[in-house]
Motif scaffolding. Structure first.
Motif, PDB file in Angstrom:
ATOM      1  N   SER A  35      15.375  25.861 -24.442  1.00 38.76           N
ATOM      2  CA  SER A  35      13.971  26.119 -24.682  1.00 38.76           C
ATOM      3  C   SER A  35      13.139  25.525 -23.883  1.00 38.76           C
ATOM      4  O   SER A  35      12.022  26.324 -23.350  1.00 38.76           O
ATOM      5  CB  SER A  35      13.674  26.095 -26.338  1.00 38.76           C
ATOM      6  N   VAL A 174       5.454  28.477 -29.358  1.00 38.11           N
ATOM      7  CA  VAL A 174       5.738  28.361 -30.798  1.00 38.11           C
ATOM      8  C   VAL A 174       7.198  28.756 -30.926  1.00 38.11           C
ATOM      9  O   VAL A 174       7.863  28.103 -32.029  1.00 38.11           O
ATOM     10  CB  VAL A 174       4.796  29.459 -31.419  1.00 38.11           C
ATOM     11  N   PHE A 175       7.656  29.699 -30.477  1.00 42.30           N
ATOM     12  CA  PHE A 175       9.197  29.861 -30.389  1.00 42.30           C
ATOM     13  C   PHE A 175       9.956  28.699 -29.944  1.00 42.30           C
ATOM     14  O   PHE A 175      11.019  28.604 -30.575  1.00 42.30           O
ATOM     15  CB  PHE A 175       9.608  31.275 -29.434  1.00 42.30           C
ATOM     16  N   PHE A 178       9.924  26.185 -32.619  1.00 42.98           N
ATOM     17  CA  PHE A 178      10.855  26.637 -33.472  1.00 42.98           C
ATOM     18  C   PHE A 178      12.215  26.358 -33.416  1.00 42.98           C
ATOM     19  O   PHE A 178      12.984  25.856 -34.034  1.00 42.98           O
ATOM     20  CB  PHE A 178      10.594  28.075 -34.164  1.00 42.98           C
ATOM     21  N   GLY A 179      12.726  26.626 -32.138  1.00 46.55           N
ATOM     22  CA  GLY A 179      14.271  26.604 -31.703  1.00 46.55           C
ATOM     23  C   GLY A 179      14.416  25.263 -31.510  1.00 46.55           C
ATOM     24  O   GLY A 179      15.573  24.797 -32.252  1.00 46.55           O
ATOM     25  N   SER A 181      12.907  22.555 -33.059  1.00 50.16           N
ATOM     26  CA  SER A 181      12.672  21.875 -34.335  1.00 50.16           C
ATOM     27  C   SER A 181      14.100  22.126 -35.163  1.00 50.16           C
ATOM     28  O   SER A 181      14.495  21.201 -36.014  1.00 50.16           O
ATOM     29  CB  SER A 181      11.497  22.127 -35.256  1.00 50.16           C
ATOM     30  N   MET A 182      14.396  23.366 -35.233  1.00 51.48           N
ATOM     31  CA  MET A 182      15.713  23.610 -36.123  1.00 51.48           C
ATOM     32  C   MET A 182      17.010  23.147 -35.456  1.00 51.48           C
ATOM     33  O   MET A 182      17.906  22.816 -36.158  1.00 51.48           O
ATOM     34  CB  MET A 182      15.902  25.393 -36.082  1.00 51.48           C
ATOM     35  N   TRP A 191      20.244  27.437 -32.532  1.00 54.72           N
ATOM     36  CA  TRP A 191      18.696  27.787 -32.653  1.00 54.72           C
ATOM     37  C   TRP A 191      18.132  27.461 -31.369  1.00 54.72           C
ATOM     38  O   TRP A 191      16.954  28.241 -31.138  1.00 54.72           O
ATOM     39  CB  TRP A 191      18.529  26.522 -33.881  1.00 54.72           C
ATOM     40  N   ASP A 192      18.441  26.457 -30.584  1.00 50.79           N
ATOM     41  CA  ASP A 192      17.755  26.320 -29.251  1.00 50.79           C
ATOM     42  C   ASP A 192      17.984  27.794 -28.657  1.00 50.79           C
ATOM     43  O   ASP A 192      16.884  28.134 -27.747  1.00 50.79           O
ATOM     44  CB  ASP A 192      18.469  24.965 -28.425  1.00 50.79           C
ATOM     45  N   GLY A 195      15.707  30.646 -29.794  1.00 51.04           N
ATOM     46  CA  GLY A 195      14.328  30.021 -29.199  1.00 51.04           C
ATOM     47  C   GLY A 195      14.116  30.585 -27.918  1.00 51.04           C
ATOM     48  O   GLY A 195      13.156  31.389 -27.405  1.00 51.04           O
TER      49      GLY A 195
END
Length: 344
Positions: A35, A174-175, A178-179, A181-182, A191-192, A195
């Motif tokens: 990301s 923001v995306f 999100f990636g 952080s998750m 998750w990366d 994102g």
């Protein structure tokens, strides 16, 4: 739209993106987050895009030449179209490729775990400053238009391009947040990858929107409804013109509108009076619509019975009315008409 506001927004976006790109690359080098890499390339692409817009604005100021008699105003459209291509290829497609690469070998962020979060939060602040500048400069020329209509109708491409880029950058951050952080919470690198894929899809969509809008400008757009009303009123708001037979407009550049019209004038006009009247009409048009810098008015004699359905041709036949003293030329126009063309 004045080019000054667009330049100010471009410079603000360029400064923000250069700073953001450096911090993102550092974060990627420390964490290996896809990301962060996608966002780094995104910021580099945006910086290049703003440089292209500045180059286009500078080249558009060149003086007209015999080969390009209407000047180089449309270079701003060309460079804006190149921006959409760069955003699509370097930004969007690279992010999608990186998402695929990450998904094929997902791994968590094992070191410097706090770095990407801090970098992304700082980037959101800097990008927000750039976006705020673009909004402020756009509001000076947007009037009561909605944002969607402003982006579709703006004849100067710089502010819509910067607005969409900055909006895409903020949503992309923001995306990415999100990636990342998750991934930190779950330890799952998918998750990366997710994102990163979201960033790629977002950039491709924005690039397509920019390409469509800029293509319309490249093909040539006429004056909008408000400008057309002002031009029509300026032409007919006086004793010189009986009516507009037909009229066409075309933007030669963001700040240069061409107006070409065939106008109905009284049959008893002399060449001197006709030239004076045409000059008065041109002055009124330029007063109402300052961007109307190239004006061609063709005088003619309007007769309703000569109107041809769908053809837009309502010219008087070559035979002059009795007692007018107007004699047709070899091409079928009266001497007053010919003199009027030369006076315009």
């Amino acid at each position: 739209m004045s080019a000054t506001g667009g330049t100010k927004a471009i410079v603000a976006a360029l400064a923000a993106n250069l700073g953001i790109a450096v911090t993102k690359f550092v974060a990627f080098a420390l964490t290996g987050s896809s990301s962060m890499l996608a966002e780094s390339i995104h910021s580099v692409a945006d910086s290049g895009n703003q440089g292209l817009l500045l180059i286009g604005g500078r080249r558009a100021k060149r003086q007209a030449t015999p080969q390009h008699p209407f000047g180089y105003g449309r270079e701003r459209y060309i460079y804006a179209f190149i921006v959409s291509i760069v955003l699509f290829s370097i930004g969007g497609l690279f992010a999608l490729y990186e998402a695929y690469h990450k998904a094929s070998d997902p791994h968590g962020i094992d070191s410097w775990q706090w770095v990407p979060v801090v970098v992304l939060l700082a980037a959101i602040v800097m990008e927000g400053f750039s976006f705020r500048t673009a909004i402020k400069e756009s509001n000076l020329v947007r009037g009561d238009q909605s944002w969607a209509r402003f982006i579709r109708r703006a004849k100067a491409p710089e502010l819509p391009v910067v607005l969409l880029e900055d909006l895409g950058a903020l949503v992309g951050l923001v995306f990415a947040l999100f990636g990342v952080s998750m991934t930190l919470i779950t330890g799952n690198g998918m998750w990366d990858a997710a994102g990163t894929a979201m960033i790629g899809v977002l950039l491709v969509i924005i690039a397509i929107v920019l390409a469509i809008e800029t293509k319309s400008l490249l093909l040539g757009e006429g004056a909008d409804e408000g400008e057309l009303e002002k031009i029509e009123k300026a032409v007919t708001d006086g004793p010189e013109v009986e009516r507009i037979i037909h009229m066409k407009t075309l933007y030669l550049g963001p700040e240069e509108l061409m107006v070409a019209a065939k106008i109905g004038v009284p049959a008893w006009e002399t060449a001197q009076d006709l030239a004076r009247d045409i000059n008065a009409v041109e002055a009124r048009i330029r007063s109402e619509v300052p961007t109307a810098r190239v004006i061609y008015l063709e005088p003619d004699i309007y007769r309703p019975e000569m109107e041809r359905a769908g053809a837009g041709q309502t010219a008087d036949p070559a035979v002059p009315a009795a007692g007018t003293g107007a004699h047709p030329t070899a091409e079928g126009h009266t001497a007053a008409e010919v003199a009027g063309r030369s006076g315009s």
